[in-house]
Design a protein around this motif. Sequence first.
Motif: not given
Length: 335
Positions: A160-168, A188-193, A329-333
Amino acid sequence: MTHFVPTGLSRRSLAAWIASTAAAGAMPAALWPTMAGAAEPQLATKLRIVIPANEGGGWDQTGRALGAAMIASGAVGDISYENIGGKGGTIGLAKYVEKYDADPDTLLMSGMVMVGAVALQKPAVTMAQVAPVARLTSDYEVVVVKADSPIKTPKDLIAQLRADAAKTVIAGGSAGGVDHMYAGMLARVAGNAGALVYLPHPGGAQVVEALETGKAAAGISGYSEFSDHLASGKLRAIGVSSKRPFLGIPSVREQGVDADLANWRGVLTGKKVPAERKAVLLEAVRRATTADVWQKTIKRNNWDAYWMAGKDFESFLDLDTAMAGPLIYLLKLKA
Protein backbone atom coordinates in the motif's frame (compact mmCIF):
# COMPACT_ATOMS: atom_id res chain seq x y z
CA MET A 1 17.79 17.48 53.89
CA THR A 2 19.61 15.07 51.59
CA HIS A 3 21.65 12.29 53.18
CA PHE A 4 24.69 10.99 51.29
CA VAL A 5 25.53 7.33 51.79
CA PRO A 6 28.88 5.97 50.56
CA THR A 7 28.77 2.95 48.28
CA GLY A 8 31.15 0.02 47.92
CA LEU A 9 31.71 -0.44 51.68
CA SER A 10 31.74 -3.75 53.51
CA ARG A 11 28.87 -4.31 55.93
CA ARG A 12 31.20 -3.69 58.89
CA SER A 13 32.55 -0.45 57.37
CA LEU A 14 29.03 0.70 56.51
CA ALA A 15 27.93 0.05 60.09
CA ALA A 16 30.89 2.08 61.39
CA TRP A 17 30.03 4.95 59.03
CA ILE A 18 26.39 4.91 60.17
CA ALA A 19 27.44 4.94 63.83
CA SER A 20 29.78 7.89 63.36
CA THR A 21 27.21 9.80 61.29
CA ALA A 22 24.46 9.18 63.80
CA ALA A 23 26.73 10.20 66.69
CA ALA A 24 27.38 13.49 64.93
CA GLY A 25 23.63 14.04 64.66
CA ALA A 26 23.71 14.05 60.84
CA MET A 27 21.33 11.11 60.35
CA PRO A 28 17.88 10.72 61.94
CA ALA A 29 17.17 7.37 63.55
CA ALA A 30 14.48 6.63 60.95
CA LEU A 31 17.22 6.22 58.36
CA TRP A 32 19.36 3.73 60.32
CA PRO A 33 19.50 0.17 59.06
CA THR A 34 18.78 -2.54 61.57
CA MET A 35 21.68 -3.60 63.79
CA ALA A 36 21.47 -7.09 62.30
CA GLY A 37 22.18 -5.55 58.91
CA ALA A 38 19.05 -7.05 57.34
CA ALA A 39 17.93 -3.76 55.83
CA GLU A 40 19.99 -1.56 53.53
CA PRO A 41 20.14 2.14 54.42
CA GLN A 42 17.84 4.67 52.86
CA LEU A 43 19.77 6.70 50.28
CA ALA A 44 17.49 9.74 50.04
CA THR A 45 14.50 11.01 51.97
CA LYS A 46 12.84 12.30 48.80
CA LEU A 47 13.49 12.37 45.05
CA ARG A 48 11.71 13.95 42.10
CA ILE A 49 11.36 12.19 38.74
CA VAL A 50 10.79 14.45 35.74
CA ILE A 51 8.86 12.60 33.02
CA PRO A 52 9.18 14.44 29.68
CA ALA A 53 5.81 13.21 28.40
CA ASN A 54 2.12 13.29 29.24
CA GLU A 55 0.62 10.87 31.73
CA GLY A 56 -0.21 7.35 30.60
CA GLY A 57 2.45 6.72 27.96
CA GLY A 58 5.56 4.54 28.05
CA TRP A 59 7.82 7.09 29.74
CA ASP A 60 5.18 7.84 32.33
CA GLN A 61 4.63 4.15 33.05
CA THR A 62 8.37 3.55 33.38
CA GLY A 63 9.04 6.60 35.56
CA ARG A 64 6.22 5.87 38.00
CA ALA A 65 7.16 2.19 38.15
CA LEU A 66 10.75 3.17 38.95
CA GLY A 67 9.57 5.54 41.70
CA ALA A 68 7.34 2.89 43.26
CA ALA A 69 10.23 0.41 43.20
CA MET A 70 12.59 2.92 44.81
CA ILE A 71 10.18 3.28 47.71
CA ALA A 72 9.47 -0.46 47.91
CA SER A 73 13.20 -1.27 48.00
CA GLY A 74 13.74 1.20 50.85
CA ALA A 75 16.23 3.21 48.79
CA VAL A 76 14.07 6.37 48.86
CA GLY A 77 11.48 7.57 51.35
CA ASP A 78 9.19 9.51 49.02
CA ILE A 79 8.92 10.24 45.29
CA SER A 80 7.22 13.10 43.44
CA TYR A 81 6.60 13.20 39.70
CA GLU A 82 6.59 16.09 37.24
CA ASN A 83 5.16 15.51 33.75
CA ILE A 84 6.39 17.93 31.06
CA GLY A 85 5.15 16.67 27.70
CA GLY A 86 5.72 17.75 24.13
CA LYS A 87 7.95 17.31 21.08
CA GLY A 88 9.39 13.91 21.87
CA GLY A 89 10.66 14.93 25.28
CA THR A 90 12.66 17.93 24.08
CA ILE A 91 10.47 20.40 25.99
CA GLY A 92 10.91 18.39 29.19
CA LEU A 93 14.64 18.10 28.54
CA ALA A 94 15.01 21.88 28.18
CA LYS A 95 13.02 22.61 31.34
CA TYR A 96 14.94 19.97 33.27
CA VAL A 97 18.28 21.53 32.33
CA GLU A 98 16.93 24.99 33.19
CA LYS A 99 15.50 24.06 36.61
CA TYR A 100 17.36 20.97 37.83
CA ASP A 101 20.82 20.93 36.27
CA ALA A 102 22.49 21.02 39.69
CA ASP A 103 19.68 19.44 41.73
CA PRO A 104 20.95 16.30 43.50
CA ASP A 105 17.40 15.06 44.13
CA THR A 106 15.89 15.14 40.63
CA LEU A 107 16.12 12.52 37.89
CA LEU A 108 15.01 12.70 34.24
CA MET A 109 13.43 9.86 32.28
CA SER A 110 14.82 9.48 28.77
CA GLY A 111 15.26 7.05 25.94
CA MET A 112 15.57 6.52 22.22
CA VAL A 113 12.51 8.72 21.56
CA MET A 114 14.30 11.75 23.02
CA VAL A 115 17.52 10.97 21.15
CA GLY A 116 15.63 10.87 17.84
CA ALA A 117 13.55 13.97 18.60
CA VAL A 118 16.69 15.98 19.39
CA ALA A 119 18.31 14.85 16.14
CA LEU A 120 15.23 15.76 14.08
CA GLN A 121 14.22 19.02 15.75
CA LYS A 122 17.72 20.34 16.58
CA PRO A 123 16.62 22.17 19.77
CA ALA A 124 18.90 24.52 21.71
CA VAL A 125 19.17 22.02 24.59
CA THR A 126 20.54 18.59 23.62
CA MET A 127 21.49 15.29 25.26
CA ALA A 128 25.02 16.64 25.73
CA GLN A 129 23.66 18.83 28.55
CA VAL A 130 22.59 15.94 30.81
CA ALA A 131 24.46 13.03 32.38
CA PRO A 132 23.59 9.32 32.02
CA VAL A 133 22.68 7.24 35.08
CA ALA A 134 21.31 3.90 33.84
CA ARG A 135 19.46 2.21 31.01
CA LEU A 136 16.45 0.28 32.31
CA THR A 137 14.25 -1.38 29.71
CA SER A 138 13.85 -2.35 26.09
CA ASP A 139 10.56 -2.36 24.23
CA TYR A 140 9.60 -3.39 20.71
CA GLU A 141 7.44 -1.61 18.18
CA VAL A 142 4.11 -3.22 17.35
CA VAL A 143 2.44 -2.41 14.03
CA VAL A 144 -1.36 -2.48 14.29
CA VAL A 145 -4.39 -1.89 12.08
CA LYS A 146 -8.15 -1.81 12.67
CA ALA A 147 -9.68 -5.25 13.04
CA ASP A 148 -11.49 -4.94 9.68
CA SER A 149 -8.52 -3.49 7.77
CA PRO A 150 -7.61 -5.13 4.44
CA ILE A 151 -3.97 -4.96 5.56
CA LYS A 152 -3.22 -8.45 6.91
CA THR A 153 0.59 -8.59 6.89
CA PRO A 154 3.61 -6.27 6.80
CA LYS A 155 3.96 -7.05 3.09
CA ASP A 156 0.40 -5.77 2.56
CA LEU A 157 1.38 -2.51 4.28
CA ILE A 158 4.51 -2.20 2.14
CA ALA A 159 2.42 -2.79 -1.00
CA GLN A 160 0.00 0.00 0.00
CA LEU A 161 2.87 2.37 0.74
CA ARG A 162 4.24 1.68 -2.74
CA ALA A 163 0.85 2.10 -4.42
CA ASP A 164 -0.34 5.23 -2.61
CA ALA A 165 1.82 6.54 0.22
CA ALA A 166 -0.30 9.68 0.59
CA LYS A 167 -3.34 7.64 1.60
CA THR A 168 -1.41 5.09 3.65
CA VAL A 169 -1.01 7.31 6.70
CA ILE A 170 0.92 5.87 9.66
CA ALA A 171 0.22 7.17 13.18
CA GLY A 172 2.62 6.97 16.10
CA GLY A 173 4.37 8.93 18.81
CA SER A 174 6.40 12.13 18.63
CA ALA A 175 8.15 13.28 15.46
CA GLY A 176 11.67 11.89 15.33
CA GLY A 177 10.93 9.27 17.99
CA VAL A 178 11.28 5.53 17.68
CA ASP A 179 7.75 5.09 16.23
CA HIS A 180 8.56 7.63 13.52
CA MET A 181 11.90 5.94 12.85
CA TYR A 182 10.25 2.58 12.40
CA ALA A 183 7.62 4.04 10.07
CA GLY A 184 10.51 5.49 8.07
CA MET A 185 12.20 2.10 7.93
CA LEU A 186 9.03 0.53 6.52
CA ALA A 187 8.66 3.35 3.98
CA ARG A 188 12.31 2.86 2.96
CA VAL A 189 11.64 -0.83 2.32
CA ALA A 190 8.72 0.29 0.15
CA GLY A 191 11.14 2.44 -1.81
CA ASN A 192 9.54 5.83 -1.16
CA ALA A 193 10.69 7.04 2.25
CA GLY A 194 10.35 10.65 1.15
CA ALA A 195 6.62 10.18 0.53
CA LEU A 196 5.83 8.88 4.02
CA VAL A 197 2.87 10.59 5.69
CA TYR A 198 3.33 10.28 9.43
CA LEU A 199 0.91 11.58 12.07
CA PRO A 200 2.70 12.22 15.40
CA HIS A 201 0.73 11.99 18.65
CA PRO A 202 1.53 12.57 22.35
CA GLY A 203 0.44 9.06 23.39
CA GLY A 204 -0.93 5.67 22.43
CA ALA A 205 -4.56 6.66 23.10
CA GLN A 206 -4.42 9.27 20.31
CA VAL A 207 -2.85 6.73 17.93
CA VAL A 208 -5.74 4.35 18.61
CA GLU A 209 -8.22 7.17 17.96
CA ALA A 210 -6.55 7.96 14.62
CA LEU A 211 -6.97 4.32 13.59
CA GLU A 212 -10.59 4.07 14.76
CA THR A 213 -11.60 7.29 12.97
CA GLY A 214 -9.89 6.28 9.73
CA LYS A 215 -7.28 9.05 9.86
CA ALA A 216 -4.50 6.45 9.75
CA ALA A 217 -4.13 3.12 7.96
CA ALA A 218 -1.67 1.72 10.50
CA GLY A 219 -0.35 2.60 13.93
CA ILE A 220 3.02 2.05 15.59
CA SER A 221 3.81 2.08 19.32
CA GLY A 222 4.94 -0.15 22.17
CA TYR A 223 2.84 -3.21 22.99
CA SER A 224 1.68 -1.85 26.37
CA GLU A 225 -0.01 1.12 24.67
CA PHE A 226 -2.09 -1.16 22.40
CA SER A 227 -2.61 -4.16 24.69
CA ASP A 228 -6.18 -3.38 25.81
CA HIS A 229 -7.41 -2.73 22.28
CA LEU A 230 -5.67 -5.82 20.95
CA ALA A 231 -7.28 -7.91 23.70
CA SER A 232 -10.74 -6.46 22.94
CA GLY A 233 -10.38 -7.20 19.24
CA LYS A 234 -10.69 -3.57 18.14
CA LEU A 235 -7.16 -3.61 16.76
CA ARG A 236 -5.10 -6.34 15.11
CA ALA A 237 -1.30 -6.65 15.28
CA ILE A 238 0.37 -7.46 11.95
CA GLY A 239 3.93 -7.60 13.20
CA VAL A 240 6.50 -6.63 15.81
CA SER A 241 9.90 -5.03 15.32
CA SER A 242 11.85 -7.75 17.15
CA LYS A 243 13.91 -10.38 15.34
CA ARG A 244 11.71 -13.16 16.71
CA PRO A 245 7.99 -13.54 17.63
CA PHE A 246 6.87 -11.53 20.64
CA LEU A 247 3.77 -12.38 22.71
CA GLY A 248 2.46 -14.50 19.89
CA ILE A 249 2.91 -11.73 17.32
CA PRO A 250 5.15 -12.73 14.39
CA SER A 251 8.10 -10.45 13.76
CA VAL A 252 8.04 -8.16 10.74
CA ARG A 253 11.40 -9.59 9.65
CA GLU A 254 10.24 -13.22 9.66
CA GLN A 255 7.32 -12.17 7.45
CA GLY A 256 9.73 -11.05 4.75
CA VAL A 257 10.18 -7.34 5.55
CA ASP A 258 13.72 -6.43 6.59
CA ALA A 259 13.04 -3.96 9.41
CA ASP A 260 13.72 -4.51 13.12
CA LEU A 261 14.26 -1.97 15.88
CA ALA A 262 14.30 -1.90 19.69
CA ASN A 263 13.33 1.07 21.84
CA TRP A 264 15.05 1.72 25.18
CA ARG A 265 14.25 3.77 28.25
CA GLY A 266 16.59 5.01 30.95
CA VAL A 267 17.28 7.68 33.53
CA LEU A 268 19.57 10.72 33.50
CA THR A 269 20.68 13.41 35.91
CA GLY A 270 22.05 16.96 35.75
CA LYS A 271 25.54 17.75 34.47
CA LYS A 272 26.33 19.78 37.58
CA VAL A 273 25.37 17.07 40.07
CA PRO A 274 28.57 15.94 41.89
CA ALA A 275 30.02 12.55 40.97
CA GLU A 276 29.53 11.28 44.53
CA ARG A 277 25.84 12.08 44.37
CA LYS A 278 25.49 10.48 40.92
CA ALA A 279 26.89 7.28 42.45
CA VAL A 280 24.23 7.39 45.18
CA LEU A 281 21.46 7.99 42.60
CA LEU A 282 22.76 5.06 40.55
CA GLU A 283 22.68 2.82 43.61
CA ALA A 284 19.09 3.89 44.35
CA VAL A 285 18.07 3.01 40.78
CA ARG A 286 19.95 -0.30 40.92
CA ARG A 287 18.23 -1.29 44.15
CA ALA A 288 14.85 -0.35 42.68
CA THR A 289 15.36 -2.72 39.74
CA THR A 290 15.89 -5.64 42.15
CA ALA A 291 12.57 -5.01 43.94
CA ASP A 292 9.68 -7.42 43.39
CA VAL A 293 7.37 -4.59 42.35
CA TRP A 294 9.74 -3.63 39.53
CA GLN A 295 10.10 -7.21 38.32
CA LYS A 296 6.32 -7.62 38.31
CA THR A 297 5.91 -4.37 36.35
CA ILE A 298 8.47 -5.54 33.78
CA LYS A 299 6.53 -8.77 33.33
CA ARG A 300 3.09 -7.14 33.29
CA ASN A 301 4.08 -4.59 30.62
CA ASN A 302 6.06 -7.15 28.61
CA TRP A 303 9.22 -5.03 28.74
CA ASP A 304 12.68 -6.55 28.55
CA ALA A 305 15.05 -5.72 31.40
CA TYR A 306 17.91 -3.88 29.71
CA TRP A 307 20.27 -2.76 32.48
CA MET A 308 23.39 -0.79 31.64
CA ALA A 309 25.28 1.79 33.71
CA GLY A 310 28.65 3.50 34.09
CA LYS A 311 31.04 3.83 31.15
CA ASP A 312 29.09 1.24 29.17
CA PHE A 313 25.93 3.35 29.25
CA GLU A 314 27.89 6.54 28.49
CA SER A 315 29.40 4.90 25.40
CA PHE A 316 26.03 3.48 24.35
CA LEU A 317 24.36 6.89 24.64
CA ASP A 318 27.19 8.60 22.72
CA LEU A 319 26.83 6.06 19.88
CA ASP A 320 23.02 6.26 19.86
CA THR A 321 23.21 10.05 19.68
CA ALA A 322 25.81 9.98 16.90
CA MET A 323 23.77 7.55 14.81
CA ALA A 324 20.39 9.29 15.20
CA GLY A 325 21.15 12.17 12.84
CA PRO A 326 22.35 10.03 9.91
CA LEU A 327 19.45 7.61 10.42
CA ILE A 328 16.88 10.40 10.30
CA TYR A 329 18.55 11.81 7.17
CA LEU A 330 18.63 8.35 5.55
CA LEU A 331 14.96 7.75 6.32
CA LYS A 332 14.03 11.26 5.13
CA LEU A 333 12.04 11.92 8.30
CA LYS A 334 10.39 15.33 8.60
CA ALA A 335 9.52 17.35 11.71
